[in-house]
Design an enzyme around this catalytic site. Structure first.
Site, PDB file in Angstrom:
ATOM      1  N   ARG A  78       1.209  -1.024  -0.098  1.00  0.00           N
ATOM      2  CA  ARG A  78      -0.085  -0.119   0.010  1.00  0.00           C
ATOM      3  C   ARG A  78       1.092   1.255  -0.074  1.00  0.00           C
ATOM      4  NH1 ARG A  78      -2.928   3.327   4.752  1.00  0.00           N
ATOM      5  NH2 ARG A  78      -3.978   4.397   3.706  1.00  0.00           N
ATOM      6  N   HIS A 124      -2.894  11.291   0.512  1.00  0.00           N
ATOM      7  CA  HIS A 124      -2.636  10.821   1.790  1.00  0.00           C
ATOM      8  C   HIS A 124      -1.762  12.230   1.976  1.00  0.00           C
ATOM      9  CE1 HIS A 124      -1.553   8.048   4.805  1.00  0.00           C
ATOM     10  NE2 HIS A 124      -0.825   8.179   5.199  1.00  0.00           N
ATOM     11  N   GLU A 171      -7.774   8.572   5.763  1.00  0.00           N
ATOM     12  CA  GLU A 171      -8.039   9.481   7.005  1.00  0.00           C
ATOM     13  C   GLU A 171      -8.317  10.713   7.595  1.00  0.00           C
ATOM     14  OE1 GLU A 171      -5.142   9.402  10.032  1.00  0.00           O
ATOM     15  OE2 GLU A 171      -5.155   6.582   9.523  1.00  0.00           O
ATOM     16  N   ASN A 314      -7.535   2.131   9.446  1.00  0.00           N
ATOM     17  CA  ASN A 314      -6.718   2.466  10.379  1.00  0.00           C
ATOM     18  C   ASN A 314      -6.594   2.187  11.740  1.00  0.00           C
ATOM     19  OD1 ASN A 314      -6.062   2.745   7.854  1.00  0.00           O
ATOM     20  ND2 ASN A 314      -5.026   5.335   7.723  1.00  0.00           N
ATOM     21  N   TYR A 316      -4.542   1.845  15.356  1.00  0.00           N
ATOM     22  CA  TYR A 316      -4.002   1.725  16.257  1.00  0.00           C
ATOM     23  C   TYR A 316      -3.500   0.746  17.708  1.00  0.00           C
ATOM     24  CZ  TYR A 316      -1.025   3.498  12.348  1.00  0.00           C
ATOM     25  OH  TYR A 316      -0.378   3.458  11.128  1.00  0.00           O
ATOM     26  N   GLU A 380      -4.350   0.165   7.326  1.00  0.00           N
ATOM     27  CA  GLU A 380      -2.683   0.660   8.849  1.00  0.00           C
ATOM     28  C   GLU A 380      -3.484  -0.282  10.008  1.00  0.00           C
ATOM     29  OE1 GLU A 380      -1.728   4.505   9.091  1.00  0.00           O
ATOM     30  OE2 GLU A 380      -2.317   4.794   6.887  1.00  0.00           O
TER      31      GLU A 380
HETATM   32  C1  BGC Z   1      -0.930   7.404   9.043  1.00  0.00           C
HETATM   33  C2  BGC Z   1      -0.066   7.663   8.978  1.00  0.00           C
HETATM   34  C3  BGC Z   1       0.313   7.898   9.840  1.00  0.00           C
HETATM   35  C4  BGC Z   1       0.804   7.111  10.918  1.00  0.00           C
HETATM   36  C5  BGC Z   1       1.010   6.829  12.512  1.00  0.00           C
HETATM   37  C6  BGC Z   1      -1.837   7.378  10.412  1.00  0.00           C
HETATM   38  O1  BGC Z   1      -2.871   7.817  10.600  1.00  0.00           O
HETATM   39  O2  BGC Z   1      -2.297   7.824   8.435  1.00  0.00           O
HETATM   40  O3  BGC Z   1       0.740   8.413   7.829  1.00  0.00           O
HETATM   41  O4  BGC Z   1       2.037   7.663  10.103  1.00  0.00           O
HETATM   42  O5  BGC Z   1      -0.780   6.265  11.775  1.00  0.00           O
HETATM   43  O6  BGC Z   1       0.805   7.856  12.871  1.00  0.00           O
END
Ligand code: BGC
Length: 532
Positions: A78, A124, A171, A314, A316, A380
């Site tokens: 990607r 992006h 995002e 995405n 985290y 992501e």
């Molecule tokens: C973004 C990336 C970023 C990653 C870590 C995501 O929100 O798409 O560009 O590097 O988070 O912060």
């Protein structure tokens, strides 16, 4: 047929990057300036004062990057296209830069030659500066929607014969809130006059979100009407959203967690999905924003509703949510990682907003699947190890905390697919390389490959080895196995034509910082015994 403990047959995995974070070469071959060029060069905007002018030099080292991906054995990659490389001034009446088209065209061909499926993000965050100057970029509704749809069309025409996976926008929340509310991302607009001479944080983020939805939806319309019938690809948007847990089981904090999700996932314009899929504005957003919330016309609703073939995710982390606070950008909910008993939710990452909590990933996958009933592409997911920039490379590549994170998320992924029945089609850890981490500059590293920015040498980290092994072990038995690549244990030498050969010594002399010219680079591989 589903096989226990294995991924579905068509599942694709690989790593993710974005143009501005890796390419560098911001003036090369006719590329026009972008808002991130300008913003990152402005003193005080990035933590280490550095810009994206060199990044990981991937515009120059693209063949080496693809050889690295091939050495990892990924199925897909990607990456994003830089709008201002393709249309330097950005607009629909501005010239197209053939060198930009040629660059990405060769890039796509090279990926395909290695059996790697291109997964392409059109936008992006690196808006052409020309459009910011002309009509304030995403604030200029009528113009930006047309200009973005035109840019998308140029890309479908140039690459759609080979690209079957498109993401319109990465995002939108970040462009809207961080770029036009908090003012910490380009173009840096905010009501805070210490930060920005212009901007209105109470209205602009909502307008920007609104215009992004429309631009996305119009690009999808163009694709579906003019290209999809022959090119037969998939197109959708990708949204950031993290799982929300109530801080404790009081009714107000249970509500707070739902409000956080509503703002983060379901509600306009943060995650766009309720408008895009369900076709209505959620009441809680109206309640908070009142008449500051723009509305779509009947015609616009028709274009917006149903304008994504899948849910691009995405994600985290997970937040513990407590009612209160006056931060309307997160739904007037307070976030914490500290439980009522004082313990931490998970392992702390380098950036304050991220802790490791894999169960939240599984719960989020289930929530999205139940809410939207659409296939999910995880585009992501990743972790930045605390202090990785401050330790020697030999230690940094032993990235235990990142491995721990991916052990949890890969298990959660498999459980969500096999036990919970969630339809998940891809997994792209962020990121292939350490890279320009926006306002953090180069101080935060998310890569599974360490980048020494002095020399542009790439060092695979142990997390890359973990992921490669994990995917090899969990791919569906019918997925054609890659030919067993013999990856040397000492070093990898990647030549400029992308071929990989073993070379234990004689590295290319290190060029000085930001002065990389050589077309040959040495990648010292700390990969020990990849199992294929
Ligand atoms: C973004 C990336 C970023 C990653 C870590 C995501 O929100 O798409 O560009 O590097 O988070 O912060």
């Amino acid at each position: 047929m589903a096989v226990p403990n294995k991924l579905p047959k068509d599942f694709i995995w690989g790593f993710a990057t974005a143009a501005f974070q890796i390419e560098g070469s911001t003036n090369a071959d006719g590329r026009g300036p972008s808002i991130w060029d300008e913003f990152s060069r402005t003193p005080g905007k990035t933590l280490d004062g550095k810009s994206g002018d060199y990044a990981t030099e991937s515009y120059k080292l693209w063949k080496e990057d693809i050889a690295l991906l091939a050495a990892y054995g990924v199925r897909s990659y990607r990456f994003s296209l830089s709008w201002s490389r393709i249309i330097p001034l950005g607009g629909r009446n501005d010239p197209v830069n053939l060198k930009g088209i040629e660059f990405y065209s060769k890039f796509i061909d090279e990926l395909l030659a290695h059996g790697i499926t291109p997964f392409v993000t059109l936008y992006h965050w690196d808006l052409p500066q020309g459009l910011q100057d002309r009509y304030n970029g995403w604030l200029g509704k009528d113009e930006i929607v047309k200009d973005y749809a035109n840019y998308a069309k140029v890309c479908f025409e140039a690459f759609g014969d080979r690209v079957k996976h498109w993401l319109t926008i990465n995002e939108p929340w970040c462009c809207a809130i961080l770029g036009h509310g908090r003012g910490v991302f380009a173009p840096g607009r905010s009501s805070d006059r210490n930060r920005s001479a212009e901007g209105d944080s109470s209205t602009e983020p909502w307008l920007v979100g609104h215009h992004i939805i429309l631009a996305h939806a119009h690009a999808v319309k163009v694709y579906r009407e003019e290209f999809k019938p022959t090119q037969k690809g998939q197109i959708g948007i990708t949204l950031n959203g993290d799982w929300a847990l109530p801080y404790d089981n009081t009714p107000e904090n249970i509500d707070a967690a739902q409000h956080a999700l509503d703002f983060a996932i379901g509600d306009y314009p943060f995650k766009l999905f309720d408008p895009v899929y369900l076709g209505f504005y959620p009441p809680y957003m109206r309640e908070v924003l009142g008449n500051r919330m723009p509305d779509f016309t009947e015609d616009e609703w028709r274009v917006v509703k149903g304008s994504s073939d899948f849910y691009g995710m995405n994600t985290y982390t997970t937040n513990l949510c407590r009612a209160g606070g006056d931060d309307e950008f997160q739904g007037n909910v307070e976030y914490t990682f500290t439980r009522p008993d004082g313990s931490q939710l998970g392992t702390q990452a380098h950036c304050a907003w991220l802790q490791d909590y894999p169960d939240g990933f599984r719960q989020l996958l289930n929530y999205i699947w139940k809410r939207y009933k659409l296939p999910i592409y995880v585009t992501e997911n990743g972790f930045a190890v605390k202090g990785e920039t401050d330790i020697p490379i030999e230690e940094a590549v032993k990235d235990f905390d990142r491995i721990h994170y991916f052990q949890g998320t890969t298990k959660a992924l498999l459980d969500a697919i096999n036990h919970d029945g969630v339809d998940i089609r891809s997994y792209f850890p962020w990121s292939l390389l350490d890279n320009f981490e926006w306002a953090d500059g180069y101080t935060t590293r998310f890569g599974v490959t360490y980048v020494d920015y002095e020399t542009q040498t790439r060092y695979p980290k142990d997390s890359a080895r973990f992921l490669v092994k994990w995917f090899n072990e969990h791919e569906h038995p019918e997925v054609a196995k890659r030919p067993k690549a013999k990856i040397p244990t000492s070093s990898l030498h990647l030549s400029s034509n992308g071929s990989v050969s073993s070379k234990a010594s004689s590295p290319t002399p290190a060029p000085s910082r930001w002065g990389f010219r050589s077309t040959v680079m040495k990648v010292v591989a700390a990969i020990l015994a990849f199992i294929r």
